[in-house]
Design a protein around this motif. Structure first.
Motif, PDB file in Angstrom:
ATOM      1  N   VAL A  18       0.846  -1.201   0.000  1.00  0.00           N
ATOM      2  CA  VAL A  18       0.000   0.000   0.000  1.00  0.00           C
ATOM      3  C   VAL A  18       0.878   1.246   0.000  1.00  0.00           C
ATOM      4  O   VAL A  18       1.885   1.297   0.705  1.00  0.00           O
ATOM      5  CB  VAL A  18      -0.879   0.049   1.281  1.00  0.00           C
ATOM      6  CG1 VAL A  18      -1.740   1.304   1.295  1.00  0.00           C
ATOM      7  CG2 VAL A  18      -1.744  -1.195   1.399  1.00  0.00           C
ATOM      8  N   VAL A  42       3.314  -0.937   4.222  1.00  0.00           N
ATOM      9  CA  VAL A  42       2.739   0.349   3.808  1.00  0.00           C
ATOM     10  C   VAL A  42       3.862   1.361   3.636  1.00  0.00           C
ATOM     11  O   VAL A  42       4.765   1.458   4.468  1.00  0.00           O
ATOM     12  CB  VAL A  42       1.754   0.883   4.878  1.00  0.00           C
ATOM     13  CG1 VAL A  42       1.126   2.187   4.423  1.00  0.00           C
ATOM     14  CG2 VAL A  42       0.665  -0.138   5.159  1.00  0.00           C
ATOM     15  N   VAL A  45      -1.625  -1.172  -3.967  1.00  0.00           N
ATOM     16  CA  VAL A  45      -2.857  -0.479  -3.558  1.00  0.00           C
ATOM     17  C   VAL A  45      -2.539   0.979  -3.229  1.00  0.00           C
ATOM     18  O   VAL A  45      -1.498   1.278  -2.643  1.00  0.00           O
ATOM     19  CB  VAL A  45      -3.444  -1.186  -2.302  1.00  0.00           C
ATOM     20  CG1 VAL A  45      -4.497  -0.336  -1.628  1.00  0.00           C
ATOM     21  CG2 VAL A  45      -4.013  -2.550  -2.677  1.00  0.00           C
ATOM     22  N   LEU A  55      -7.931  -1.676   4.479  1.00  0.00           N
ATOM     23  CA  LEU A  55      -6.696  -1.936   3.730  1.00  0.00           C
ATOM     24  C   LEU A  55      -6.497  -3.433   3.530  1.00  0.00           C
ATOM     25  O   LEU A  55      -6.101  -3.894   2.454  1.00  0.00           O
ATOM     26  CB  LEU A  55      -5.483  -1.343   4.464  1.00  0.00           C
ATOM     27  CG  LEU A  55      -5.377   0.179   4.438  1.00  0.00           C
ATOM     28  CD1 LEU A  55      -4.258   0.670   5.347  1.00  0.00           C
ATOM     29  CD2 LEU A  55      -5.149   0.682   3.009  1.00  0.00           C
ATOM     30  N   VAL A  92      -6.148  -5.259  -0.071  1.00  0.00           N
ATOM     31  CA  VAL A  92      -4.913  -5.979  -0.429  1.00  0.00           C
ATOM     32  C   VAL A  92      -5.214  -7.451  -0.703  1.00  0.00           C
ATOM     33  O   VAL A  92      -4.643  -8.056  -1.609  1.00  0.00           O
ATOM     34  CB  VAL A  92      -3.847  -5.830   0.683  1.00  0.00           C
ATOM     35  CG1 VAL A  92      -2.675  -6.780   0.455  1.00  0.00           C
ATOM     36  CG2 VAL A  92      -3.339  -4.400   0.742  1.00  0.00           C
TER      37      VAL A  92
END
Ligand SMILES: Nc1nc2c(ncn2[C@@H]2O[C@H](COP(=O)(O)OP(=O)(O)OP(=O)(O)O)[C@@H](O)[C@H]2O)c(=O)[nH]1
Length: 455
Positions: free
Chosen positions: A270, A318, A347, A435, A439
């Motif tokens: 992400v 992330v 993402v 999230l 994902v």
């Protein structure tokens, strides 16, 4: 962007040893060693598009009379990006050589600090690249014994996969963007993940140069004794195929050959994408245990910070990407360097500042922030924004933010919006859940311009 390719490497053959007599005594020198083919990890390259597909190192020079040793063949060094993973199709398993000291490390390098939110040893991990970690699963030197190597290959066999399958899964899973890949041909049995290059300057030898052949000075124990030579260097000049008359000791040994598939890992699952000051770094700190620098001035984040989100059954990396401004695609602000990081994430989490235009501030409302962010991504590279996305509406604690949030929901539809207050840690649990769903493809949503009502 070329994130996968197949390469062929051929190391230099060793030079032949020389047979020569001087005053009746042998004085032929050894042949030189052939050059190695080496991959070197560098932040200066971003993908495999500039990488030669045939890497061939120089042969060692032949030995000559007066006991002169042949020259060493030059190594062939090819640069590959940080995060390159090596899969072996054919040949010897690469061996790690060294990590050169990186005196000129670029601020855009993958940072060393990948911080987990909570220690959770039971979790499976994702494809996070942890700088400093050398995952050379088999740093077996090519000179190691054949038996050892066979054992390694046997144990690897149990994990063999048809990599083509893996790659097709990688490019389609999670609705992730289909990165440029090279057709690697028919399904082959591949030893996968034999090494990873994760540090600036790290090198691995993928094909090892052959040893030089022995000159007759080394073949004959006591070179002071006169010997009868079958041939000399001068004689060899007249022989059409000198190798055919060389003894096995005198012939240089061939350099090794390998066929490899290189694959570039994603930097993160992400990316937090947002204007400067939107609160991305604060959010990363709230959502994981990462401790990025936070400041109330633009561009506090000069390189992506990484954090790890651990769930019971999943771990997500992330990246907090430095603030995006209008004109970034023309290299304004921090420009291209961080846009490139986005190319390598699955993402997108758009972080908008609900309070940017409130209370006399000079910022722009969140829906315009979203428009500018998408445009910058698309100007940089067509389709860059086309990947699973969600929106994080930050700074809900600010006066008037509630109204702006309602307006944002009215103007932007089809993409989940998570209201959060990063400084107070509010809304974080829901965001983490969102999230995870994105994902792991339990949810799919993309943000494009026509979903944003601007007028
Ligand atoms: N009121 C309020 N302020 C916040 C919140 N989150 C972050 N901030 C503040 O916003 C400012 C910018 O925060 P950062 O986290 O550095 O923002 P950034 O988006 O990473 O900034 P760049 O590094 O420039 O891209 C700081 O002063 C933070 O304290 C929030 O939820 N509420």
């Amino acid at each position: 962007m070329m994130d996968q390719c197949k390469i062929f490497a051929k190391a230099g053959d060793g030079g032949n040893g020389c047979s020569s007599l001087r005053k009746g005594r042998p004085d032929g020198g050894n042949g030189g060693r052939g050059g190695d083919v080496i991959l070197e990890c560098s932040h200066r390259v971003w993908d495999f598009s500039g990488l030669q597909r045939h890497l061939i190192a120089e042969k060692g020079g032949p030995g000559s009379s007066k006991k002169l040793i042949g020259s060493r063949g030059a190594d062939k060094v090819a640069r590959v990006p940080i995060g390159s993973v090596v899969h072996l199709v054919n040949g010897d398993i690469p061996s790690v050589v060294k990590t050169q000291s990186a005196t000129d490390v670029d601020p855009w390098d993958i940072p060393g600090a990948l911080v987990d939110d909570f220690p959770n040893p039971g979790n499976g991990s994702t494809s996070s690249v942890t700088s400093g970690e050398v995952k050379a699963m088999h740093s077996t030197s090519c000179s190691s014994s054949q038996d050892e190597e066979t054992d390694v290959k046997k144990s690897e066999k149990s994990r063999q996969v048809a990599l083509t399958d893996v790659f097709s899964q990688l490019s389609t899973s999670n609705g992730a963007p289909e990165f440029g890949t090279e057709d690697i041909g028919e399904k082959q049995e591949i030893l996968y993940n034999v090494a990873e290059l994760t540090e600036e300057g790290q090198q691995i030898v993928i094909a090892r140069g052959g040893e030089g052949g022995l000159g007759n000075v080394s073949c004959v124990k006591d070179s002071r004794k006169p010997v009868t030579m079958a041939f000399s260097c001068q004689h060899m000049d007249n022989v059409q195929d000198p190798d055919s008359v060389l003894s096995s000791q005198q012939a240089g040994s061939p350099g090794s050959e390998t066929v490899l598939i290189l694959e570039l890992k994603s930097i993160a699952d992400v990316s937090f994408v947002g204007m400067p000051n939107a609160g991305k770094s604060t959010l990363l700190g709230a959502i994981s245990r990462a401790k990025p620098a936070v400041g109330d001035y633009a561009f506090t984040t000069l390189r992506p910070n990484l954090g790890n989100l651990n769930y019971d059954d999943l771990s997500i990396t992330v990246a907090d990407i430095p603030g995006l401004i209008k004109g970034a695609h023309q290299n304004r602000g921090l420009g291209h360097a961080f846009l490139r990081h986005i190319e390598r994430t699955k993402v997108l989490a758009y972080v908008v500042d609900l309070a940017a235009a409130l209370n006399g501030r000079k910022g722009i409302p969140p829906w315009e922030q979203l428009r500018d962010l998408i445009l910058e991504l698309e100007y940089h590279q067509d389709g860059l924004s086309k990947r699973p996305s969600l929106i994080v509406a930050n700074k809900t604690d600010e006066e008037g933010a509630e109204e702006v949030y309602k307006e944002l929901k009215r103007r932007v539809q089809g993409v989940p919006i998570f209201p959060v207050c990063a400084v107070l840690g509010e809304g974080i649990a829901d965001l983490k859940a969102g999230l995870k769903m994105l994902v792991s493809s339990e949810m799919s949503s993309e943000l494009c311009l026509d979903q944003i009502l601007l007028a």
